[in-house]
Design a protein around this motif. Structure first.
Motif, PDB file in Angstrom:
ATOM      1  N   ALA B  44       0.839  -1.207   0.000  1.00  0.00           N
ATOM      2  CA  ALA B  44       0.000   0.000   0.000  1.00  0.00           C
ATOM      3  C   ALA B  44       0.871   1.254   0.000  1.00  0.00           C
ATOM      4  CB  ALA B  44      -0.929  -0.006   1.207  1.00  0.00           C
ATOM      5  N   VAL B 177     -18.635  -2.197  -1.537  1.00  0.00           N
ATOM      6  CA  VAL B 177     -17.276  -1.762  -1.220  1.00  0.00           C
ATOM      7  C   VAL B 177     -16.595  -2.934  -0.510  1.00  0.00           C
ATOM      8  CG1 VAL B 177     -15.881  -0.168   0.145  1.00  0.00           C
ATOM      9  CG2 VAL B 177     -17.970   0.648  -0.978  1.00  0.00           C
ATOM     10  N   SER B 178     -15.388  -3.254  -0.940  1.00  0.00           N
ATOM     11  CA  SER B 178     -14.695  -4.383  -0.324  1.00  0.00           C
ATOM     12  C   SER B 178     -14.511  -4.159   1.173  1.00  0.00           C
ATOM     13  CB  SER B 178     -13.326  -4.591  -0.969  1.00  0.00           C
ATOM     14  OG  SER B 178     -12.628  -5.600  -0.254  1.00  0.00           O
ATOM     15  N   ALA B 179     -14.767  -5.215   1.950  1.00  0.00           N
ATOM     16  CA  ALA B 179     -14.557  -5.127   3.397  1.00  0.00           C
ATOM     17  C   ALA B 179     -13.461  -6.093   3.828  1.00  0.00           C
ATOM     18  CB  ALA B 179     -15.861  -5.413   4.129  1.00  0.00           C
ATOM     19  N   GLU B 195     -12.893  -4.706   7.292  1.00  0.00           N
ATOM     20  CA  GLU B 195     -12.468  -3.343   6.955  1.00  0.00           C
ATOM     21  C   GLU B 195     -13.724  -2.510   6.764  1.00  0.00           C
ATOM     22  OE1 GLU B 195     -10.083  -3.212   3.405  1.00  0.00           O
ATOM     23  OE2 GLU B 195      -9.221  -5.143   3.936  1.00  0.00           O
ATOM     24  N   SER B 214     -11.102  -8.728  -5.554  1.00  0.00           N
ATOM     25  CA  SER B 214     -11.567  -7.966  -6.711  1.00  0.00           C
ATOM     26  C   SER B 214     -12.037  -6.604  -6.243  1.00  0.00           C
ATOM     27  CB  SER B 214     -12.748  -8.692  -7.379  1.00  0.00           C
ATOM     28  OG  SER B 214     -12.413 -10.017  -7.692  1.00  0.00           O
ATOM     29  N   PRO B 215     -11.931  -5.584  -7.123  1.00  0.00           N
ATOM     30  CA  PRO B 215     -12.438  -4.259  -6.750  1.00  0.00           C
ATOM     31  C   PRO B 215     -13.959  -4.278  -6.597  1.00  0.00           C
ATOM     32  CG  PRO B 215     -11.087  -4.165  -8.747  1.00  0.00           C
ATOM     33  CD  PRO B 215     -11.294  -5.604  -8.436  1.00  0.00           C
TER      34      PRO B 215
END
Lengths: 174, 227
Positions: B44, B177-179, B195, B214-215
């Motif tokens: 990141a 939204v990815s968690a 997350e 995946s996004p």
């Protein structure tokens, strides 16, 4: 990086090619002034060369190590300039304002935030603030906890969650 | 010393005090889970650094190359001598961990999970399998509004191939939204921090995605519930 550590100029030249853009850009976002940024970037890249043998793989990626040196030197520079400004203006500045910190103010300032962190837009406010204050502002987790008035554990979790999300959202670009 | 295991994110963004940093670097030398965690955090940091990249001024490269001709590298011996106490610290820390038992390490890593599950205001939501999911699995979402954190706990999940991963999603008005990602253990159990902040109005869902996540969800939603 191992080749750089063994004194290879051409390996260092490769590292320069890959990292000079991120190093210069990161420093410029912290010190703002382009000519000061150039000066700091020069010193940072030379430091990468002289200290190459100190890099150890267990301590993370070489690119992150280089970026950490860049941020640390840039933040040092801003703090030094601020300290000398404070000395110059000590008498004039003795007013009622709360103690301030140049780096933090610059980072938090709304207008500047647009410049610093379009990349951080995908994060929640608390994730973004925590990462900005640490990454660009040089604040410790404890200081961030006090500044944002949230528990230390929350700051740690927010930094972690924010980085995980950045990794997902930015991961494809590099 | 007892919170060394959760210092990797702070280390990656430079948010540790000097003392914490020294202790964590020593700890890293002997702690593989922390090395893996740091590798993820560093990805990141690299992505952020590259997204901040700007074309350096002309001539900087030439000046840097000229400077390194005049700047000798600091010999590893001098550097290592300086870091030897830190290595010692790592050895001592490793022995301590052994003495206190592996359970301590697991406990430290899971302290955030425990905090959520034992929070006074923890809310438990059963997340049922959809038609595509395995009804034999049990998935629960536990979240604490005061801590703004949530945890997924699951039992009897189908294990996934190594090139795939479970991915969690929080779905609101703006879409999923990815968690975060997780992999159940060999018994099909999982207990992971989510997350993002689960809150009423959102839907929590789980899919299987290619390794790395995946996004946006590409697999069928296997488990879902309103928070």
């Amino acid at each position: 990086m191992a080749e750089v550590a063994s004194g290879s100029r051409s390996a260092f030249s490769d590292v320069y090619g890959l990292m000079s853009g991120p190093v210069f850009g990161t420093i410029r976002k912290i010190v703002r002034d382009a000519s000061i940024a150039e000066e700091v970037a020069h010193d940072v890249l030379v430091e990468v060369w002289t200290k190459a043998q100190a890099w150890e793989p267990t301590r993370g990626s070489a690119a992150a190590w280089i970026l950490t040196i860049a941020r640390r030197r840039a933040i040092d520079r801003v703090r030094r300039e601020q300290a000398s400004r404070d000395r110059d203006h000590a008498a004039a500045v003795r007013d009622t304002t709360t103690p301030h910190d140049a780096v933090t103010e610059e980072v938090i300032e709304t207008e500047e935030r647009v410049l610093v962190s379009a990349a951080l837009d995908a994060l929640t406010d608390l994730q973004r603030q925590s990462i900005e204050l640490a990454y660009y502002g040089g604040k410790t987790q404890d200081e961030i906890s006090t500044m944002l008035d949230v528990p230390l554990g929350t700051v740690k979790t927010r930094i972690r969650d924010g980085l995980l999300r950045l990794r997902t959202t930015l991961g494809g670009e590099s | 010393v007892n919170e060394l295991h959760d210092l990797a994110p702070g280390y990656a963004v430079g948010a540790l005090t000097d003392a914490e940093r020294d202790a964590f670097e020593a700890h890293l030398a002997t702690c593989e889970p922390c090395q893996s965690e740091l590798a993820v955090m560093d990805e990141a940091v690299e992505a952020l650094g590259f997204s901040d990249a700007e074309q350096p001024p002309d001539g900087l490269g030439a000046r840097v190359m000229q400077s390194i001709d005049e700047a000798p590298q600091i010999a590893s011996l001098a550097i290592r001598r300086r870091t030897r106490p830190a290595v010692w610290f790592g050895a001592v820390a490793a022995v301590l961990v052994l003495v206190l038992g592996a359970a301590l390490g697991v406990m430290l890593r899971e302290s955030a999970v425990d905090r959520v599950i034992t929070a006074a205001d923890a809310i438990t939501v059963t997340v049922p399998a959809t038609a595509a999911g395995d009804a034999g699995s049990s998935v629960q979402l536990v979240y604490s509004p005061s801590q703004e954190m949530g945890v997924l706990t699951a039992a009897d999940l189908t294990t996934v191939a190594s090139e795939a991963t479970y991915q969690m999603w929080l779905i609101g008005a703006d879409g999923p939204v990815s968690a975060g990602l997780f992999t159940p253990n060999v018994d099909g159990n999982a207990s992971v921090l989510i997350e993002g902040v689960p809150q009423p109005g959102l839907v929590f869902g789980v899919t299987i995605e290619p390794s790395g996540g995946s996004p946006q969800p590409t697999g069928d939603v296997l488990f879902a519930a309103e928070v």
